[in-house]
Write an enzyme that holds these catalytic residues in place. Structure first.
Site, mmCIF file in Angstrom:
data_model
loop_
_atom_site.group_PDB
_atom_site.id
_atom_site.type_symbol
_atom_site.label_atom_id
_atom_site.label_comp_id
_atom_site.label_asym_id
_atom_site.label_seq_id
_atom_site.Cartn_x
_atom_site.Cartn_y
_atom_site.Cartn_z
ATOM 1 N N LYS A 65 30.210 18.085 91.178
ATOM 2 C CA LYS A 65 28.744 18.092 91.205
ATOM 3 C C LYS A 65 28.195 17.098 90.185
ATOM 4 O O LYS A 65 28.293 17.315 88.982
ATOM 5 C CB LYS A 65 28.167 19.470 90.897
ATOM 6 C CG LYS A 65 26.655 19.502 91.175
ATOM 7 C CD LYS A 65 25.931 20.596 90.450
ATOM 8 C CE LYS A 65 25.487 20.248 89.064
ATOM 9 N NZ LYS A 65 24.365 19.298 88.964
ATOM 10 N N THR B 99 26.202 22.356 75.041
ATOM 11 C CA THR B 99 26.916 23.514 74.508
ATOM 12 C C THR B 99 26.358 24.809 75.088
ATOM 13 O O THR B 99 27.113 25.743 75.387
ATOM 14 C CB THR B 99 26.843 23.506 72.973
ATOM 15 O OG1 THR B 99 27.589 22.365 72.507
ATOM 16 C CG2 THR B 99 27.444 24.750 72.362
ATOM 17 N N GLY C 4 27.818 25.253 78.429
ATOM 18 C CA GLY C 4 29.244 25.502 78.239
ATOM 19 C C GLY C 4 29.516 26.961 77.907
ATOM 20 O O GLY C 4 30.455 27.573 78.432
ATOM 21 N N GLU D 180 33.692 19.847 77.534
ATOM 22 C CA GLU D 180 33.336 18.749 76.627
ATOM 23 C C GLU D 180 31.848 18.884 76.369
ATOM 24 O O GLU D 180 31.035 18.597 77.238
ATOM 25 C CB GLU D 180 33.626 17.391 77.270
ATOM 26 C CG GLU D 180 35.072 17.146 77.621
ATOM 27 C CD GLU D 180 35.939 16.814 76.421
ATOM 28 O OE1 GLU D 180 35.400 16.763 75.290
ATOM 29 O OE2 GLU D 180 37.148 16.626 76.607
ATOM 30 N N CYS E 207 27.403 12.166 73.726
ATOM 31 C CA CYS E 207 27.749 13.396 73.010
ATOM 32 C C CYS E 207 28.430 13.093 71.686
ATOM 33 O O CYS E 207 28.348 13.866 70.749
ATOM 34 C CB CYS E 207 28.622 14.292 73.875
ATOM 35 S SG CYS E 207 29.999 13.433 74.622
ATOM 36 N N GLU F 111 21.532 18.539 68.305
ATOM 37 C CA GLU F 111 21.831 17.296 68.997
ATOM 38 C C GLU F 111 20.535 16.745 69.589
ATOM 39 O O GLU F 111 19.883 17.412 70.383
ATOM 40 C CB GLU F 111 22.845 17.578 70.107
ATOM 41 C CG GLU F 111 23.366 16.333 70.751
ATOM 42 C CD GLU F 111 24.441 16.629 71.779
ATOM 43 O OE1 GLU F 111 24.349 17.658 72.474
ATOM 44 O OE2 GLU F 111 25.376 15.813 71.891
#
Lengths: 287, 477
Positions: free
Chosen positions: B183, B237, B240, B257, B291, B388
Site C-alpha cells: 500500500k 511512531t 507503528g 521503521e 526519518c 519529529e
C-alpha cells in the site's frame, strides 16, 4: 533440625525481601511444602529495572573477553553446587535423580556454550559493507539494553539458563521473572550469580506470581526488550500488546501450540540475534 | 541578493507520461478498486495531478488471495536463480525508465528533481540489483542452510520516498520467495503504479506483486488481514505502535521503521566548512522529510558562534521553489497537512522561547512551501527538540564536554541515526560506540546503500533493511 532458608529476591547484587512483605508458598511436584519465596511487588520490579539500567553501561561496555570469562565463572560455580541444583530440580520438576542430574549438567554446558559466544557474536552477525562509494561502512551488533525475561514455567533451571545466558552473553542486563511454581532452582542460581563476578544489577531475579511482574515489565519505558517465553499464549498476546506502547522488542517464541521449547536441543543463535541491535557506522575514505 | 541569480532550468513534465487516471494492480492486472477514488495533488501547485482508484476491503482480500496463490503455485517453488533474473530485469527496467520515474516522483511528491533523479530512482534500482543476487544465495546468509519464505508480505510505506521505500519492501521480499501486497501512501501513489507496469514488462507472474492505493484504512485492513504472514511498515511512531498492538498474539512477523530525532554532533576540532555542508544535507535533504534527518544540531560551545554564522550564510544560498527546476535545492512540502504540522511546531518553538531564524529566500505563491529555518537557544525540553518535525527545521543545542554531547544525543526515545563531526578518528569511534542509534554517520550524513543495514533502536522501530540483516525479516528458519 535443619536450618530453614528464607528465599529472597535478587536485585542490584543484593538479596532484599519483597518491599511489599508478601511471600508465596512453594511446593514440590507432589504437593509437599518446600518453603516460601518472596512475592515481588511493582516497586520491586521497578527497582530491578533501575538496577539493570545502572549496570548496563558497565556490562555492555566490558570487553567480550571479560564477559566470556564471567559467564564461564558462572558455570564453574554452578558445577560446585551441582548437588544442590540436582536436588532442587528433582523437587521442582518431579523428575528422578538421573534425569535431574542430566538437566543440571546440560544447564552448565549451556552456560559454557554461551560463554564462548561473547567474542564471536560480532563476527557472526556483523559485516563490512561493500557500499558503492568512497566510504568505510560496517555493521556491528550491540546489546539491545535492559531485557525483561519471563523464564520458562516448566524447565526451572535448564530453561532459565537457556534464556538468560544468551541475553547476558550479548551484553544486555536482565530482569528475570522466575517460574511461578518452580522458583527454587532460580533462587539457587541467584546465589551463584552473586558469587560469580557478575556485576551487581547485570542480572536481577524476581520470584512470585509471574504474570504480575511480567505485565509491569512489559509496559515499563526503560525496558528495551521482552522475552515472553514463560508466558502462556494468552498472556503472551497481552504482553505483546502492552509492549507496543514503547515499541519494545518482543523475542519470538518458536514453539508449536504454546508448548515449551525442547531445552535439551542445541540452542542456536536466534536469541543472541534477537536481543542485539545492528549499528551501521559510515566514514568517508580519502586523503 | 548576495548570490547569483540562476536562470530557470526546468525539467520537462511531459517525460512523466502522466495519465488522468491510475488504477490499482491486483493479480497481474490493472483494475478499478471498489474504494472511493482519490485525487493526488502536485504539492508545488496545490492542483490535482491525477485520479487514482483505491481499494475497498474486498479488494484487499482479493489481493491477499492472489498473492497467496502466486506464492504457493509459482513464486516459492521457483528456483532462486530464476527469481534472481526477474529481480535483475526489474532493476534494469527501473534504470531504463529512470527519467520518467524521477519526473513523476517529483510531480507527485514535491521533492527537487535533482534529488529524485540522482538519489531516489538510482537507489531504488540498486536495491533490486543487490537483492537479485541474494535470491539464489540465501543459504549463505547465516540463517541456516535452508531458510524458507514466510508467504505473503504486506508493505505499508510513507510518502517521503515513495519509489525507494517500495524497493526497500519489495526487493527483499521477492528475493526471499515471498509475494507482496503493497500500500503506497495516500498522497504519493503514482510511481508505485508505474512500478506495477514495470512488473508487467518484466513478465513477473500474476499476483507476485500487488499494489493497493488508498488511505490509512486500506493499510489497517491489509495489516489485519489473516492471510498476511509478514508486515513491514515505514512511517510514524504513532501508527507503528498501533500496528504492533494490532498484531500482538497473531504470530505475524513485523518490522517497523519509524520516526527519528537524530543528533548531529559537531566537536570543536571538526572541519567546520565540511560540517556545515553535512548539517545542511542532514536536515534539508528532501525538505527535511526524512526519518533519519539530522534535526538536532549539537555543537560544542567554543565553536558554536563560528559554525552558526557559516550555517546561516550557507542556508541563505539554498534555492527554494519549483521542484521541477534542476537548480532547486529545497522543493515543496508534500501536503497541506504536513505544512500545517511544520508550521505549528515552529510556532511552538517560538512560543517556548527559542530564537527563530528563517532563510529570506523568496517562496512561491502557490503550493506548499516552508523556508529553511534554524532555532537557537533550544532547550532539551522544548517540543522542537523532542518531536519529529519532518520538515526543514533545525534545532541547535550546545555542549561543553564530549560526555555531555553523548547524553544529550541519547536524550530521546528515538534512536534511528546520528552524525558526528571531528577530525580525530578515535573520538569519532568513541562517540559512534556510545550513541544509541542504528546508523551513525561520521564526517558524512544521509548515506544509504543496499548492502548496509538500516534501522532503528528504541522507538525508531525494530528490524533492519538492507544487507544480510535485512533478509531476516522475510525468512523462516
Amino acid at each position: 533440625m535443619a536450618v530453614a532458608k528464607t528465599c529472597k529476591l535478587y536485585i542490584g547484587g543484593a538479596f532484599p525481601r519483597s518491599e511489599s512483605g508478601r511471600v508465596r508458598p512453594v511446593h514440590d511436584a507432589s504437593g509437599a511444602f518446600l518453603g516460601n519465596v518472596a512475592e515481588a511487588s511493582r516497586k520491586d520490579a521497578r527497582d530491578a529495572v533501575s538496577a539493570a539500567r545502572k549496570a548496563f553501561p558497565g556490562w555492555s561496555g566490558a570487553t567480550a573477553y571479560n564477559r566470556g570469562q564471567v559467564l564461564f565463572r558462572i558455570a564453574e560455580v554452578m558445577e560446585g553446587r551441582r548437588d544442590q541444583f540436582r536436588a532442587e530440580v528433582a523437587a521442582a520438576e518431579g523428575v528422578g535423580p538421573a534425569a535431574a542430574a542430566s538437566l543440571v549438567d546440560t544447564a552448565i554446558d549451556r552456560v559454557v556454550w554461551f560463554a564462548g559466544w561473547t567474542d564471536k557474536i560480532a563476527t557472526a552477525l556483523g559485516s563490512v559493507n561493500p557500499v558503492a562509494g568512497p566510504y568505510f561502512s560496517f555493521s556491528v551488533p550491540e546489546p539491545t539494553g535492559v531485557v525483561a525475561v519471563l523464564a520458562p514455567q516448566e524447565s526451572a533451571l535448564l530453561g532459565l539458563v537457556s534464556v538468560l545466558a544468551p541475553a547476558l552473553a550479548a551484553g544486555n542486563t536482565c530482569v528475570v521473572v522466575a517460574a511461578a511454581e518452580r522458583p527454587l532452582p532460580a533462587v539457587a542460581l541467584s546465589e551463584v550469580l552473586a558469587t560469580s563476578d557478575v556485576p551487581p544489577g547485570a542480572v536481577n531475579l524476581l520470584t512470585g506470581h509471574a504474570a504480575e511482574p511480567a505485565r509491569w515489565l512489559a509496559t515499563h519505558a526503560d525496558v528495551n526488550a521482552l522475552d515472553p517465553t514463560g508466558a502462556p499464549p494468552q498472556l503472551r498476546a497481552e504482553l505483546e500488546a502492552a509492549a507496543a506502547g514503547t515499541i519494545k522488542r518482543v523475542l519470538p517464541v518458536r514453539s508449536p501450540h504454546g508448548a515449551e521449547p525442547d531445552w535439551t536441543a542445541p540452542p542456536g543463535i536466534d536469541r543472541l540475534r534477537a536481543c542485539t541491535e545492528l549499528k551501521t557506522v559510515w566514514h568517508p575514505i580519502g586523503i | 541578493m548576495t548570490f547569483w541569480e540562476y536562470s530557470p532550468a526546468p525539467e520537462s513534465a511531459a517525460v512523466a507520461n502522466l495519465q488522468a487516471r491510475y488504477r490499482m494492480f491486483v493479480d497481474g492486472e490493472f483494475t478499478d478498486g471498489r474504494g472511493e477514488p482519490l485525487k493526488t495533488l502536485n504539492p508545488a501547485t496545490g492542483e490535482p495531478l491525477a485520479e487514482v482508484s483505491t481499494a475497498a476491503p474486498s479488494d484487499v482480500d482479493a489481493a491477499v488471495r492472489a498473492a497467496r496463490r502466486a506464492h504457493e503455485d509459482v513464486w516459492a517453488p521457483m528456483p532462486g536463480s530464476e527469481r534472481a533474473k526477474y529481480l535483475f530485469r526489474i532493476a534494469r527496467l527501473v534504470q531504463e525508465r529512470a527519467r520518467e520515474l524521477a519526473v513523476l516522483e517529483t510531480l507527485d511528491n514535491g521533492k527537487p528533481i535533482k534529488e529524485s533523479r540522482d538519489f531516489d530512482v538510482p537507489a531504488a534500482a540498486a536495491h533490486f540489483f543487490h537483492h537479485a543476487g541474494w535470491a539464489d544465495k540465501l543459504g549463505y546468509a547465516g540463517f541456516g542452510p535452508d531458510p524458507r519464505p514466510l508467504g505473503v508480505a504486506a508493505g505499508v510505506i510513507p510518502w517521503n520516498f515513495p519509489l525507494l521505500m517500495l524497493a526497500w519492501k519489495v526487493a527483499p521480499a521477492l528475493a526471499c520467495g515471498n509475494t507482496v501486497v503493497l500500500k503506497p501512501a495516500e498522497t504519493t501513489p503514482l510511481t508505485a503504479l508505474v512500478f506495477a507496469d514495470i512488473c508487467l514488462q518484466a513478465g513477473l507472474p500474476a499476483g507476485v506483486v500487488n499494489i493497493l492505493p488508498g488511505a490509512g484504512d486500506v493499510g489497517a485492513g491489509l495489516v489485519a488481514h489473516p492471510g498476511v504472514d509478514k508486515v513491514a511498515f515505514t512511517g510514524s511512531t504513532a501508527v507503528g505502535k498501533q500496528i504492533q498492538r494490532e498484531l500482538a498474539g497473531s504470530g505475524k512477523r513485523l518490522t517497523l521503521e519509524l520516526g527519528g530525532k537524530a543528533a548531529n554532533v559537531v566537536f570543536d576540532d571538526a572541519p567546520l566548512d565540511e560540517a556545515v555542508e553535512g548539517v545542511v544535507n542532514g536536515v534539508f535533504f528532501n525538505q527535511g522529510e526524512v526519518c533519519c534527518a539530522g534535526s538536532r544540531l549539537l555543537v560544542q560551545e567554543s565553536v558554536a558562534e563560528a559554525l552558526l554564522a557559516k550555517l546561516r550564510a550557507r542556508i541563505g544560498t539554498l534555492r527554494v521553489g519549483d521542484p521541477m527546476d534542476k537548480n532547486t535545492d529545497v522543493g515543496a512540502i508534500n501536503s497541506a497537512a504536513q505544512l500545517d504540522r511544520i508550521t505549528e511546531l515552529a510556532a511552538a518553538g517560538e512560543a517556548e522561547g527559542a530564537q527563530r531564524w528563517s532563510s529570506r529566500c523568496p517562496l512561491p505563491e502557490k503550493g506548499f512551501f516552508f523556508a529553511p529555518t534554524v532555532f537557537t537557544d533550544v532547550q532539551q525540553s522544548m517540543r522542537i527538540a523532542r518531536e519529529e518535525v519532518f520538515g526543514p527545521v533545525l534545532s541547535v543545542l550546545t555542549f561543553r564536554t564530549p560526555d555531555e554531547a553523548i547524553s544529550k544525543a541519547n536524550n530521546t526515545p528515538y534512536g534511528l541515526s546520528a552524525g558526528i563531526w571531528t577530525e580525530k578518528g578515535s573520538r569519532a569511534q568513541w562517540a559512534a560506540q556510545r550513541i544509541r542509534a542504528g546508523v551513525v554517520w561520521a564526517n558524512t550524513f544521509n548515506r544509504f546503500d543496499p548492502s548496509a543495514a538500516f534501522g532503528g533502536y528504541q522507538e525508531s522501530g525494530f528490524g533492519r533493511e538492507g544487507g544480510r540483516a535485512g533478509l531476516e525479516a522475510y525468512l523462516d528458519f
